[in-house]
Design an enzyme around this catalytic site. Structure first.
Site, mmCIF file in Angstrom:
data_model
loop_
_atom_site.group_PDB
_atom_site.id
_atom_site.type_symbol
_atom_site.label_atom_id
_atom_site.label_comp_id
_atom_site.label_asym_id
_atom_site.label_seq_id
_atom_site.Cartn_x
_atom_site.Cartn_y
_atom_site.Cartn_z
ATOM 1 C CG ASN A 85 -1.862 -1.157 1.275
ATOM 2 O OD1 ASN A 85 -2.356 -1.577 0.227
ATOM 3 N ND2 ASN A 85 -2.134 -1.678 2.453
ATOM 4 C CB VAL A 94 2.744 1.385 9.313
ATOM 5 C CG1 VAL A 94 4.141 1.434 9.924
ATOM 6 C CG2 VAL A 94 1.707 0.992 10.364
ATOM 7 C CG HIS A 98 4.417 -2.500 5.510
ATOM 8 N ND1 HIS A 98 4.456 -1.136 5.697
ATOM 9 C CD2 HIS A 98 3.107 -2.821 5.400
ATOM 10 C CE1 HIS A 98 3.223 -0.663 5.720
ATOM 11 N NE2 HIS A 98 2.383 -1.674 5.524
ATOM 12 C CG HIS A 100 -0.164 -6.043 3.966
ATOM 13 N ND1 HIS A 100 -0.741 -5.876 5.200
ATOM 14 C CD2 HIS A 100 0.156 -4.791 3.537
ATOM 15 C CE1 HIS A 100 -0.774 -4.586 5.505
ATOM 16 N NE2 HIS A 100 -0.236 -3.907 4.503
HETATM 17 P P1 AMP Z 1 -0.582 -0.528 5.889
HETATM 18 O O1 AMP Z 1 -2.001 -0.125 6.199
HETATM 19 O O2 AMP Z 1 -0.395 -1.113 4.526
HETATM 20 O O3 AMP Z 1 0.379 0.594 6.199
HETATM 21 O O4 AMP Z 1 -0.272 -1.742 6.848
HETATM 22 C C1 AMP Z 1 0.076 -1.588 8.183
HETATM 23 C C2 AMP Z 1 -0.266 -2.875 8.866
HETATM 24 O O5 AMP Z 1 0.423 -2.917 10.091
HETATM 25 C C3 AMP Z 1 -1.767 -3.022 9.169
HETATM 26 O O6 AMP Z 1 -2.265 -4.206 8.553
HETATM 27 C C4 AMP Z 1 -1.792 -3.120 10.688
HETATM 28 O O7 AMP Z 1 -2.760 -4.018 11.172
HETATM 29 C C5 AMP Z 1 -0.385 -3.580 11.003
HETATM 30 N N1 AMP Z 1 0.091 -3.230 12.328
HETATM 31 C C6 AMP Z 1 -0.008 -2.031 12.947
HETATM 32 N N2 AMP Z 1 0.558 -2.074 14.164
HETATM 33 C C7 AMP Z 1 1.028 -3.329 14.319
HETATM 34 C C8 AMP Z 1 1.697 -4.010 15.372
HETATM 35 N N3 AMP Z 1 2.020 -3.395 16.523
HETATM 36 N N4 AMP Z 1 2.033 -5.305 15.193
HETATM 37 C C9 AMP Z 1 1.709 -5.933 14.042
HETATM 38 N N5 AMP Z 1 1.072 -5.348 13.011
HETATM 39 C C10 AMP Z 1 0.733 -4.070 13.149
#
Ligand code: AMP
Length: 112
Positions: A85, A94, A98, A100
């Site tokens: 994303n 975030v 990264h 998924h």
């Molecule tokens: P994005 O929305 O593509 O930036 O993905 C960020 C991902 O990080 C989301 O799917 C969240 O659920 C995941 N996320 C956020 N905080 C944490 C955490 N502390 N541990 C594991 N996953 C997390």
């Protein structure tokens, strides 16, 4: 410091599946599929837009790590989805690069 940097620094807990000098993989805290693993760079790059040409090997490695994890999770034959994303319209929350790895169920297309 992004939340993923805190996971890398072991300042907040996560179920870490894999880590090496370049990438870390851990279970997503809010899984959207039976298998939902985040694979993040160790180096904090905010978005895909911030990638340099010199990051090409790193990004290729992320995909290979995702593929190896898919195999170890037993979803490689049925299939899986790897998602990046980027920024607001891409749904990024975030700002630390990264992908998924999603699997264990039928994925829809087009994505929401
Ligand atoms: P994005 O929305 O593509 O930036 O993905 C960020 C991902 O990080 C989301 O799917 C969240 O659920 C995941 N996320 C956020 N905080 C944490 C955490 N502390 N541990 C594991 N996953 C997390």
């Amino acid at each position: 410091m992004s939340i993923f940097e805190k996971i890398i620094a072991r300042e907040i807990p996560a179920t870490i599946i894999y880590q090496d000098d370049d990438v870390i993989a851990f279970n997503d805290i809010d899984p959207k599929a039976p298998v939902h693993i985040v694979i993040a760079t160790i180096k904090p790059i905010p978005t895909l837009n911030d990638l340099a040409e010199s990051d090409a090997t790193l990004m290729g490695k992320m995909i290979l790590v995702a593929r190896h994890i898919a195999a170890s999770e037993g979803i490689e034959k049925n299939g899986y989805r790897i998602v990046f994303n980027c920024n607001r319209d891409g749904g990024q929350s975030v700002f630390h690069i990264h992908c998924h790895l999603l699997g264990g169920r039928q994925m829809d297309w087009p994505p929401g």
